[in-house]
Every structure is written in structure tokens, then in C-alpha cells.
Design an enzyme around this catalytic site. Structure first.
Site, PDB file in Angstrom:
ATOM      1  N   ARG A  38       0.828  -1.216   0.000  1.00 33.40           N
ATOM      2  CA  ARG A  38       0.000   0.000   0.000  1.00 33.40           C
ATOM      3  C   ARG A  38       0.857   1.259   0.000  1.00 33.40           C
ATOM      4  O   ARG A  38       0.494   2.278  -0.601  1.00 33.40           O
ATOM      5  CB  ARG A  38      -0.934  -0.005   1.215  1.00 33.40           C
ATOM      6  CG  ARG A  38      -1.844   1.227   1.267  1.00 33.40           C
ATOM      7  CD  ARG A  38      -2.990   1.084   2.237  1.00 33.40           C
ATOM      8  NE  ARG A  38      -2.629   1.294   3.630  1.00 33.40           N
ATOM      9  CZ  ARG A  38      -3.478   1.760   4.549  1.00 33.40           C
ATOM     10  NH1 ARG A  38      -4.728   2.068   4.238  1.00 33.40           N
ATOM     11  NH2 ARG A  38      -3.098   1.894   5.800  1.00 33.40           N
ATOM     12  N   ALA A 100      -7.406   6.053   1.134  1.00 35.38           N
ATOM     13  CA  ALA A 100      -6.999   4.654   0.992  1.00 35.38           C
ATOM     14  C   ALA A 100      -7.720   3.884   2.090  1.00 35.38           C
ATOM     15  O   ALA A 100      -7.567   4.187   3.282  1.00 35.38           O
ATOM     16  CB  ALA A 100      -5.485   4.517   1.144  1.00 35.38           C
ATOM     17  N   SER A 101      -8.524   2.924   1.708  1.00 34.29           N
ATOM     18  CA  SER A 101      -9.348   2.196   2.671  1.00 34.29           C
ATOM     19  C   SER A 101      -8.497   1.316   3.577  1.00 34.29           C
ATOM     20  O   SER A 101      -7.326   1.021   3.301  1.00 34.29           O
ATOM     21  CB  SER A 101     -10.372   1.321   1.940  1.00 34.29           C
ATOM     22  OG  SER A 101     -11.231   2.098   1.150  1.00 34.29           O
ATOM     23  N   MET A 102      -9.108   0.874   4.677  1.00 36.29           N
ATOM     24  CA  MET A 102      -8.447  -0.076   5.569  1.00 36.29           C
ATOM     25  C   MET A 102      -8.084  -1.336   4.787  1.00 36.29           C
ATOM     26  O   MET A 102      -8.906  -1.865   4.042  1.00 36.29           O
ATOM     27  CB  MET A 102      -9.387  -0.457   6.715  1.00 36.29           C
ATOM     28  CG  MET A 102      -9.752   0.677   7.633  1.00 36.29           C
ATOM     29  SD  MET A 102     -11.048   0.199   8.820  1.00 36.29           S
ATOM     30  CE  MET A 102     -10.169  -1.069   9.775  1.00 36.29           C
ATOM     31  N   PRO A 103      -6.866  -1.848   4.934  1.00 29.67           N
ATOM     32  CA  PRO A 103      -6.505  -3.085   4.223  1.00 29.67           C
ATOM     33  C   PRO A 103      -7.456  -4.245   4.489  1.00 29.67           C
ATOM     34  O   PRO A 103      -7.739  -5.033   3.586  1.00 29.67           O
ATOM     35  CB  PRO A 103      -5.096  -3.377   4.748  1.00 29.67           C
ATOM     36  CG  PRO A 103      -4.531  -2.012   5.041  1.00 29.67           C
ATOM     37  CD  PRO A 103      -5.691  -1.239   5.599  1.00 29.67           C
TER      38      PRO A 103
END
Length: 391
Positions: A38, A100-103
Site C-alpha cells: 500500500r 486509501a481504505s483499511m486493508p
């Protein structure tokens, strides 16, 4: 920056272990996680979001690389744009508009997508480009098209993908319309919360293909991931929800701010007063409680606001979105809740009835509910798609 700076960090290895132990990262996606970090897609200045506090603070890679990489390798959402790009400076802006969303959320949705090598995929909402890179590594870069409504965000993602060496196609456009030029797709994945799934997505997905999208109603800001299979005749898509999430909303479907003073007008004689035996804990539950979702499905054209609790009292407001109906329930510790409502619809009566319906059905979780999309609109259902209602 070196490739090892992105890939070879203990914090990143530990995050992978956490995601796998939680069931978010499936074994078949683990090699993709290892290959596509990421951090390679995050901007030098970013704003990690504290889910509990509801706040963000700036972190700069130049000023504090350890903290920056620590957040890049953490299961937290990261804001990358404020106020549709009008924001400048280090302090957070007014409204977060790209992230950026939570993994854990990213990999749960990719698991739901069930994408296979060689599948053709449309992504709606490019963001940083990380999700597109993950998909490209899995299915082949030539098979991935990602659409982003914000030109500056699209350009940054395109540059990040090129730097990383992934040739996924980035299109600047309105993902609500899909991207017919690249259709048909085997899979469509949406990385913004939607309130209405356009039939264009169904038309652009091959029969038997899947659409995975965070969906909800204007009742609240929460979403639930819908996993919809397109029918053989291509005239509908239907499927169950897989679990609750919360995404920034598709720009075309953002709810305009509700102005309280437009609703609550006149004196006490204009409103009905009553009480309810329903408690705050029962009605609200936790942030992602299934009763909130169930009530939202039974409360069309309604928005609710949960106010802060003060001196043991918490007001919850309901506002009609197609009329000026409103209701307020004042939950108070150790006492029966008071209710006021006004307008052509008795919104609290409807909300309480919706809660009682959920309770009578055995308090179903998100996964027992589903959604069907046709040319005529969308309908929700519980257990049986044949027993649906418009939403």
C-alpha cells in the site's frame, strides 16, 4: 525510494499476519499482498483516520518516515484528499473526499469479488490506485479498467501505477455510468458508498458476473457490501450482503446537508408528544449493529442524526427527505424516552415499527438481507428475493 523500503518491513509482515488471522486476507490473495504494498501508492503527506476519535492528523514521510510507514502498514483508513481538492496545507480540511481504505476492508471486498486470473474487471473509484494494482497483479494489467471522477486523483493514481510498473488503464470519468468501451466485464468492484446501483453496471457485466459495492440508504452514513450476481438474461442482478463497512460516498449520490431549522418550525402545538419503551441501547446498538441497517431498509426517504450524549440524555433526530416530517426521540438514562414528531409522516412510529419487525424476524444480521437491481429500480429483501420491497 527503494523497492525494499516499500516491501521489507516487519510492520508490513505483521499486518499480513493480522489480516490472515482475522480472515480478511485469504491464502490465494496473500502473494498479491506481498507483491503490492500500500505504501507505494500513498502520498508523501497524508491524514490517517482515527476510527474511535473520528479525527485525522497529518503525517509527512519527509518529516517522520517511521510514523508514515507505520500508518501505511496499519489497518487504518488514510485520507488523501480534502474538500474535493480545494484544501491546502497540513491541517485537515472540512470533508474528506478521497482515501486509501483499511486493508482489511480492501481484502474482504476482493475476496467477495472472487476474481480469477484473466477476468476482465472494472473498478469504480480509483483513489490511490492500490486496489487497481492488486487487481492487475491478480488478473493481468490489460484486464483492469479503473474510473475516477476527480481528474487530479486520477492523474496521481496513474503516475503511481506507472512508477510501480503496472499498466492498468485509468480513466477520468463518472464511474456511475460505468465504462461501456471496455465491457463486458466479468467483475465490477466499487470503492465508494452508493445509494442507488445504476443499471448501467448490470448491463456492462456479463451474465453470471459479479458486482461488489458498498451500498446503503440515506438513513445514515454506513454502508453494507452488496455482492450481486447478474442473471442469465442480463436483466437483473441480485445477492446477499456480506457485512458492514463505511465509505466516502459516490459524488453523484452525496446527501445534501439537512438544515434543522427548515424542519422544526412553529410552537409546541404543531407537534405530537408521546413516549416509548424502546431503549437507546436496543434501538441504536453499536455503530455497525444490524438493527440500524434493518431500520434503514424500512425507512425510505429518511435521514437520522444521533446527537452527542449530555447529562445522561441523547436525542436522535429523524428528518423526511421528501417532505418536512421530523421526529425526535430523547433517550434518557434510567427513564422512559420522550418522543416528539410532526409532519405528514410519523417518522418515529415508523422507526419503532421497523425495529419491532427486525426483532420479530429473529434479529437477523446483515448477511440475511439482500438486494435486487433491475431496470425499474432496486429492492431489498430478507432471506427470500421473492419477498422484496423497494428501497
Amino acid at each position: 525510494m527503494t523497492d525494499s523500503a516499500h516491501r521489507e518491513r516487519p510492520s508490513r509482515t505483521e499486518l499480513g499476519r493480522v489480516l490472515m488471522s482475522a480472515g480478511a486476507l485469504s491464502p490465494d490473495w496473500a502473494p498479491v499482498y506481498q507483491a503490492v504494498p500500500r505504501s507505494a501508492f500513498l502520498p508523501d503527506l497524508m491524514w490517517p483516520f482515527d476510527m474511535d476519535a473520528g479525527t485525522s492528523a497529518a503525517v509527512s514521510r519527509a518529516d517522520d518516515p517511521d510514523a508514515w510507514y507505520g500508518y501505511a502498514d496499519a489497518d487504518v483508513p488514510v485520507v488523501t484528499q480534502w474538500d474535493d481538492g480545494r484544501h491546502t496545507g497540513r491541517e485537515p480540511g472540512q470533508v474528506s473526499t478521497s482515501s486509501a481504505s483499511m486493508p482489511s476492508v480492501v481484502f474482504r471486498m476482493l475476496r467477495d469479488l472472487d476474481v480469477r486470473p484473466g477476468d476482465r474487471v472494472l473498478e469504480v473509484g480509483t483513489g490511490t490506485g492500490w486496489n487497481a494494482a492488486l487487481l492487475a497483479h491478480r488478473t493481468g494489467a490489460d484486464n483492469v479498467v479503473t474510473v475516477e471522477v476527480d481528474g487530479a486523483v486520477a492523474e496521481r493514481a496513474r503516475a503511481a501505477l506507472e512508477t510501480f510498473g503496472t499498466a492498468a488503464r485509468v480513466v477520468h470519468g463518472d464511474g456511475y455510468e460505468g465504462f461501456p468501451e471496455g465491457a463486458p466485464y466479468d467483475r465490477i468492484i466499487v470503492t465508494a458508498g452508493v445509494r442507488h446501483i445504476p443499471f448501467a453496471w448490470v448491463e456492462q457485466t456479463r451474465p453470471g458476473g459479479l458486482i461488489v459495492a458498498p451500498w446503503g440508504t440515506h438513513y445514515g452514513n454506513g454502508d453494507t457490501v452488496a455482492r450481486l450476481a447478474v442473471a442469465r438474461d442480463g436483466e437483473s442482478a441480485s445477492g446477499s450482503f456480506t457485512g458492514p463497512v463505511e465509505f466516502m460516498k459516490l459524488r453523484a449520490q452525496r446527501l445534501s446537508p439537512v438544515v434543522h431549522s427548515d424542519y422544526v418550525t412553529g410552537g409546541p402545538e404543531t407537534r405530537d408528544a408521546s413516549s416509548t419503551g424502546l431503549t437507546e441501547d436496543a434501538f441504536l446498538g453499536e455503530r455497525f449493529s444490524p438493527q440500524r441497517f434493518a431500520v434503514s431498509l424500512r425507512m425510505p426517504h429518511c435521514h437520522h442524526v444521533i446527537a452527542e450524549k449530555r447529562d445522561g440524555a441523547r436525542p436522535v433526530w429523524l428528518y423526511g427527505l421528501t417532505d418536512r416530517s421530523w421526529a425526535c426521540v430523547m433517550f434518557r438514562d434510567g427513564d422512559k424516552a420522550r418522543v416528539w414528531q410532526s409532519g405528514p409522516r410519523r417518522l418515529w412510529d415508523k422507526a419503532e415499527a421497523a425495529y419491532q419487525w427486525w426483532e420479530a424476524e429473529g434479529k437477523p444480521g446483515h448477511e440475511r438481507f439482500g438486494l435486487t437491481v433491475t431496470r425499474d429500480g432496486q429492492a431489498a429483501w430478507l432471506d427470500d428475493p421473492g419477498q422484496s420491497w423497494p428501497v
